[in-house]
Design a protein around this motif. Structure first.
Motif, short mmCIF file in Angstrom:
data_model
loop_
_atom_site.label_atom_id
_atom_site.label_comp_id
_atom_site.label_asym_id
_atom_site.label_seq_id
_atom_site.Cartn_x
_atom_site.Cartn_y
_atom_site.Cartn_z
N LEU A 127 0.86 -1.18 0.00
CA LEU A 127 0.00 0.00 0.00
C LEU A 127 0.89 1.23 0.00
O LEU A 127 1.65 1.46 0.95
N LEU A 128 0.81 2.01 -1.08
CA LEU A 128 1.72 3.15 -1.26
C LEU A 128 0.99 4.46 -0.98
O LEU A 128 -0.05 4.75 -1.57
N ASP A 129 1.57 5.23 -0.09
CA ASP A 129 1.07 6.57 0.22
C ASP A 129 1.38 7.46 -0.99
O ASP A 129 2.54 7.65 -1.35
N CYS A 130 0.34 8.01 -1.61
CA CYS A 130 0.52 8.89 -2.78
C CYS A 130 0.16 10.32 -2.42
O CYS A 130 -0.45 11.05 -3.22
N SER A 131 0.50 10.73 -1.20
CA SER A 131 0.34 12.13 -0.83
C SER A 131 1.51 12.93 -1.42
O SER A 131 2.51 12.36 -1.85
N GLY A 132 1.37 14.24 -1.42
CA GLY A 132 2.32 15.10 -2.12
C GLY A 132 3.76 14.91 -1.70
O GLY A 132 4.68 14.92 -2.52
N SER A 133 4.00 14.72 -0.41
CA SER A 133 5.38 14.61 0.08
C SER A 133 6.06 13.33 -0.39
O SER A 133 7.29 13.23 -0.40
N MET A 134 5.26 12.34 -0.79
CA MET A 134 5.84 11.06 -1.24
C MET A 134 6.34 11.11 -2.68
O MET A 134 7.02 10.19 -3.14
N LYS A 135 6.01 12.17 -3.39
CA LYS A 135 6.42 12.27 -4.78
C LYS A 135 7.94 12.18 -4.93
O LYS A 135 8.46 11.57 -5.86
N GLN A 136 8.64 12.78 -3.98
CA GLN A 136 10.11 12.78 -4.05
C GLN A 136 10.70 11.39 -3.83
O GLN A 136 11.86 11.14 -4.18
N HIS A 137 9.91 10.48 -3.23
CA HIS A 137 10.42 9.15 -2.92
C HIS A 137 10.06 8.11 -3.98
O HIS A 137 10.35 6.92 -3.80
N LEU B 240 -0.96 12.21 -9.62
CA LEU B 240 -1.68 11.32 -8.72
C LEU B 240 -1.44 11.69 -7.26
O LEU B 240 -2.21 11.29 -6.38
N PHE B 241 -0.39 12.44 -7.00
CA PHE B 241 0.05 12.71 -5.62
C PHE B 241 -0.59 13.99 -5.11
O PHE B 241 -0.24 15.10 -5.52
N ARG B 242 -1.54 13.82 -4.19
CA ARG B 242 -2.22 14.98 -3.61
C ARG B 242 -2.18 14.89 -2.09
O ARG B 242 -1.18 15.21 -1.48
N GLU B 243 -3.30 14.46 -1.47
CA GLU B 243 -3.32 14.35 -0.02
C GLU B 243 -3.59 12.90 0.37
O GLU B 243 -3.90 12.07 -0.48
N GLY B 244 -3.47 12.58 1.66
CA GLY B 244 -3.53 11.18 2.07
C GLY B 244 -4.47 10.93 3.22
O GLY B 244 -4.35 11.57 4.27
#
Length: 565
Positions: free
Chosen positions: A364-374, A457-461
């Motif tokens: 399960l991958l967190d696709c919130s904005g801060s995860m974009k860099q990872h 796809l990366f917004r909030e979580g």
């Protein structure tokens, strides 16, 4: 009268039998032939043994599992603690000494040898019982008591890998959240030193003194706050001391019932989408090429991963019979051979075993904005692990969670049109993503996995709902052991929901969701990038938030998923 006497004798005999059993256990596990229990107390010869931590001090009213758990925990202390080393590093002062003793006891309780499942269950039962009973006895009703109890819970959960008991989870959460930034990494380091008391003891003493320092000087004055986390602790500690007994603690969920129920304003705009359908074909090929290039640069050893994952996930299982052996069970089908060839010795059979992985793994991958860099890191790791698991015949899914809009989207607009009622609950359009379905092989899902590179796809979580969704899908796969592996870099975050609801609304729901999943039989593992999320996940591994994946990170993940025997 006669009946009372008989009952007393029966109780005395039962107590004596329990003393014999506990003494035998301590001598066997603790490797100390001189230990005996008398009237419920441990002795070495004529000297009574003192207990190292409060949860080992039991009374006659305790249940049998608690009494056995305390004995087993004492045995582990005798087996793994060097008393001189422990005494040499023990800090002065009541608070520092108490915490140091607890840390050492939790350390040895995490080292139950393989082959002692009963002892492991007893030790866990005793610790959980004490953690809950201490709250019921009023320990957490003072600020200083709540702080010390929270640290004890954090250390026990981190060292043993067991989730926090549900009755105290919400009670300690505000303090745990405040402590986590400063003390979470230290606990993670201590956990890594559990097998080496010589290295563990000085680090544990430093940790205990740091926590004791939060309680301030003997006059009760709190330490000057230097960060947001310390300011929150200073607020909790303000006024602590001998006169604060019985004062309700700020943040205790029993005094904030408005957070008790998770609510959703509307589900009309929620979506569950296959990620591959959100990306144009040409872009999917480009993303897949990028992921392959990153994978080659990471140089992950697929053969090693294959061996290690097979060992980590597989368990022995019967697989028919092996014939033509020189010992074992006599094989009736070869009896005629004894007549025709009297010298033949290969007339036996034995049950064959194989290692089978009756397991499913859901990422399960967190696709919130801060995860974009990872994404370069998580993409390579998940792709490689999924490929190897597919080769092992393990069912896998790769899922993601985000929102369909920023700051609430259409759900928030619906709420505004409804007159902005108070306490609306979740106020965003939930987006659940399927990067790889359980029915697809890794090869068929290659382009879907690469869609993780689609930036928008990366917004909030909204983590709690995502964990429930993924855990439900995991259970539906029907494997004997279902693993849910969450890649994330922080707490749930949704600005619209946070602004319109009480503090901790999303965080509390994530805690509940993880507990519900674990209670239903799903193992939830968190792979947290650069932060310690042990206050949300009982099984949490902190990974370095570096730019690219490497073999050591993959090895750590495999080790975290290993079957606990």
């Amino acid at each position: 009268m006669a009946g009372d006497a008989l009952a007393d004798r029966a109780a005395a005999r039962a107590a004596h039998r329990l003393d014999l059993v506990r003494g035998t256990t301590v001598r066997a596990i603790g490797r100390d032939p001189e230990v005996r229990f008398r009237a419920g107390e441990p002795y070495r010869g004529g000297t009574r043994l003192t207990m190292l931590a409060p949860h080992l001090r039991t009374g006659a009213e305790e249940d049998r599992h608690c009494l056995r758990g305390a004995a087993d925990a004492l045995a582990l202390r005798l087996r793994y603690t060097d008393p001189a080393l422990h005494t040499g590093h023990r800090p002065d002062g009541d608070v520092g000494g108490l915490l140091f003793d607890q840390l050492e006891q939790f350390r040895v309780e995490s080292l139950v040898p393989q082959g002692f499942p009963g002892a492991a269950a007893n030790v866990r039962h005793r610790a959980e019982h004490w953690l809950v009973a201490a709250d019921a006895a009023g320990l957490t009703q003072t600020n200083s008591g709540l702080l010390l109890h929270t640290v004890a819970v954090m250390a026990w959960s981190r060292f043993t890998g067991f989730p926090v008991p549900a009755p105290i989870e919400e009670i300690i959460e505000p303090v745990r959240a405040a402590l986590a930034p400063r003390f979470g990494p230290r606990l993670a380091r201590l956990s890594g030193l559990r097998g080496e008391q010589a290295r563990f003891a000085p680090a544990a003493a430093e940790f205990a003194l740091a926590v004791a320092d939060l309680l301030g000087s003997p006059s009760g004055r709190a330490r000057r706050a230097e960060s947001a986390g310390q300011r929150a602790l200073a607020d909790l500690l303000r006024g602590s001391g001998p006169d604060d007994a019985g004062v309700p603690v700020a943040g205790d969920p029993r005094h904030r019932s408005e957070v008790d129920d998770y609510r959703i304003f509307t589900t009309d705009h929620d979506r569950e989408r296959d990620a591959v359908r959100l990306v144009r074909p040409a872009q999917r090929k480009e993303f897949r090429q990028r992921l392959d290039d990153l994978g080659r640069h990471a140089r992950l050893n697929r053969a090693k991963l294959l061996r290690d994952l097979a060992a980590a996930l597989a368990i022995p299982a019967a697989d028919g019979w092996e014939h033509g052996l020189e010992d074992g069970h006599l094989d009736g089908r070869r009896l005629a051979t004894l007549v025709t060839s009297p010298g033949e010795t290969r007339v036996f059979r034995a049950e064959a075993t194989t290692r089978k992985a009756d397991v499913s793994v859901t990422f399960l991958l967190d696709c919130s904005g801060s995860m974009k860099q990872h994404v370069p890191l998580t993409g390579v790791l998940v792709d490689a692990l999924t490929r190897v698991l597919d080769e092992l015949g393990v069912t896998t899914e790769v899922l993601g969670f985000s929102t369909d809009g920023w700051n609430g989207g259409r759900a928030r607009r619906d709420w505004a049109r409804a007159g902005r009622p108070a306490g609306p609950g979740r106020l965003n359009d939930r987006l659940h993503l399927v990067f790889k379905d359980a029915d697809d092989s890794w090869r068929r899902a290659r382009q879907g996995l690469a869609c993780l590179f689609k930036a928008d796809l990366f917004r909030e979580g909204i983590g709690g709902e995502a964990v429930r969704w993924a855990a439900g899908r995991s259970r539906a796969l029907g494997a004997r052991r279902g693993l849910l592996v969450v890649f994330t870099d922080g707490s749930p975050a949704d600005s619209a929901t946070a602004a319109a609801n009480p503090d901790g609304f999303l965080e509390t729901d994530l805690l509940r969701a993880v507990h519900e999943a674990e209670s239903a039989g799903t193992e939830v593992h968190a792979m947290s990038l650069g932060v310690d999320l042990g206050h949300f996940f009982g099984r949490s591994l902190v990974l370095p938030a570096q730019e690219r994946a490497d073999q050591s990170m993959a090895d750590e993940i495999v080790a975290a998923l290993r079957v606990r025997r």
